[in-house]
Enzyme design. Structure first.
Site, PDB file in Angstrom:
ATOM      1  N   ARG A  18       0.844  -1.201   0.000  1.00  0.00           N
ATOM      2  CA  ARG A  18       0.000   0.000   0.000  1.00  0.00           C
ATOM      3  C   ARG A  18       0.878   1.250   0.000  1.00  0.00           C
ATOM      4  NH1 ARG A  18      -2.764   1.593   5.720  1.00  0.00           N
ATOM      5  NH2 ARG A  18      -0.878   1.885   6.974  1.00  0.00           N
ATOM      6  N   ASN A  39      11.672  -0.174   0.113  1.00  0.00           N
ATOM      7  CA  ASN A  39      10.672   0.813   0.528  1.00  0.00           C
ATOM      8  C   ASN A  39      10.114   0.551   1.925  1.00  0.00           C
ATOM      9  OD1 ASN A  39       8.354   2.835   0.066  1.00  0.00           O
ATOM     10  ND2 ASN A  39       7.266   0.902   0.358  1.00  0.00           N
ATOM     11  N   TYR A  65      13.480   8.365  13.828  1.00  0.00           N
ATOM     12  CA  TYR A  65      13.118   8.230  12.415  1.00  0.00           C
ATOM     13  C   TYR A  65      14.098   8.994  11.530  1.00  0.00           C
ATOM     14  CZ  TYR A  65      10.463   8.408   8.065  1.00  0.00           C
ATOM     15  OH  TYR A  65      10.082   8.289   6.748  1.00  0.00           O
TER      16      TYR A  65
END
Length: 270
Positions: free
Chosen positions: A19, A89, A154
């Site tokens: 997705r 990804n 992150y």
């Protein structure tokens, strides 16, 4: 779906392909004529995309588990006999956290997904990519270059992905393997929508995200997909680059201090 010929006959693995940005990349490679292996630990999204898109195969894989990545490479080669491109990804962005709210354990878990998963799959894929003189595309993030509020782990992991891309590009150039990365900015994905829904004013959050780009909109997964196909199929003299797909979010000056910050007036210029 009509397919083109920009990357026809090539075999591509896309991690986190079920997705969002990953699905946009899968669609773009299918449209370019490639055979695409959709890798995701979420079977629901991956299976649905496999059913929708001819030329795709879904293989469940958790990139933090080395045995999963070994099986992914083995099954891809068994089915197709070759591998031309890996798009790393798969990744995760935790909810906003101040540094004191983070933990070493959480940081390690994020490293496993965002950085070590990319490293492990790349290492296992390299023998096959060297044979095909293929290429690797790592999905990093704009914030790895410019920082982000309440996102120390992150930002650190994505900055490391970009740095690793450059190091790998140097090592693999002798084999004709190109290694590049894409750093997206605000891309309108289910994850972005879920983040906005978790805030006190989702509409205001989306508006703020939209206005961060000089182009006045968020990007679409298909636009990241188009960049990936370009790097794989046409950017033959590019290796070690970081391609910003950001709508210009990194450009220009703007207010950076938080409301309520004590502001010191400048002294008279000399």
């Amino acid at each position: 779906m009509a397919t083109g010929t920009r990357y026809a006959g090539k075999v591509v693995i896309v991690t986190g392909g079920g997705r969002g940005i990953g699905a946009g990349i899968v669609r773009a490679f299918v449209e370019s004529g490639s055979q695409v292996v959709i890798c995701d630990k979420d079977e629901c999204g991956g299976r649905a995309l496999e059913q929708e898109l001819p030329g795709t195969v879904f293989l469940r894989c958790d990139v933090t588990q080395e045995e999963d990545t070994e099986a992914l490479i083995s099954e891809t080669i068994c089915r197709f006999g070759r591998l031309d491109c890996v798009v790393n990804n798969a990744g995760y962005h935790p909810p906003p956290q101040w540094p004191q709210e983070t933990s070493a354990l959480g940081f390690r878990q994020l490293l496993e997904v965002n950085l070590l998963g990319t490293y492990t799959l790349t290492k296992l894929a390299l023998p096959h990519l060297r044979r095909s003189r293929g290429n690797i595309i790592n999905i990093s993030s704009l914030v790895g270059a410019i920082g982000q509020l309440q996102a120390v782990p992150y930002v650190a992991t994505k900055g490391a992905v970009t740095a690793m891309t450059k190091a790998l590009a140097l090592d693999e150039s002798q084999y004709g393997v190109r290694v590049n990365c894409i750093s997206p900015g605000n891309i309108w994905t289910p994850l972005w929508k879920e983040f906005a829904a978790s805030t006190p004013d989702p509409k205001a959050t989306i508006q703020e995200g939209t206005l961060a780009q000089p182009l006045g909109r968020m990007g679409q997964p298909a636009e990241v997909g188009a960049a990936a196909v370009f790097l794989a199929s046409e950017a033959n003299f590019c290796t070690g680059i970081e391609l910003f797909v950001t709508g210009g979010a990194e450009l220009g000056y703007g207010r950076k201090a938080s409301p309520g910050t004590s502001v010191e007036a400048p002294a008279d210029p000399s």
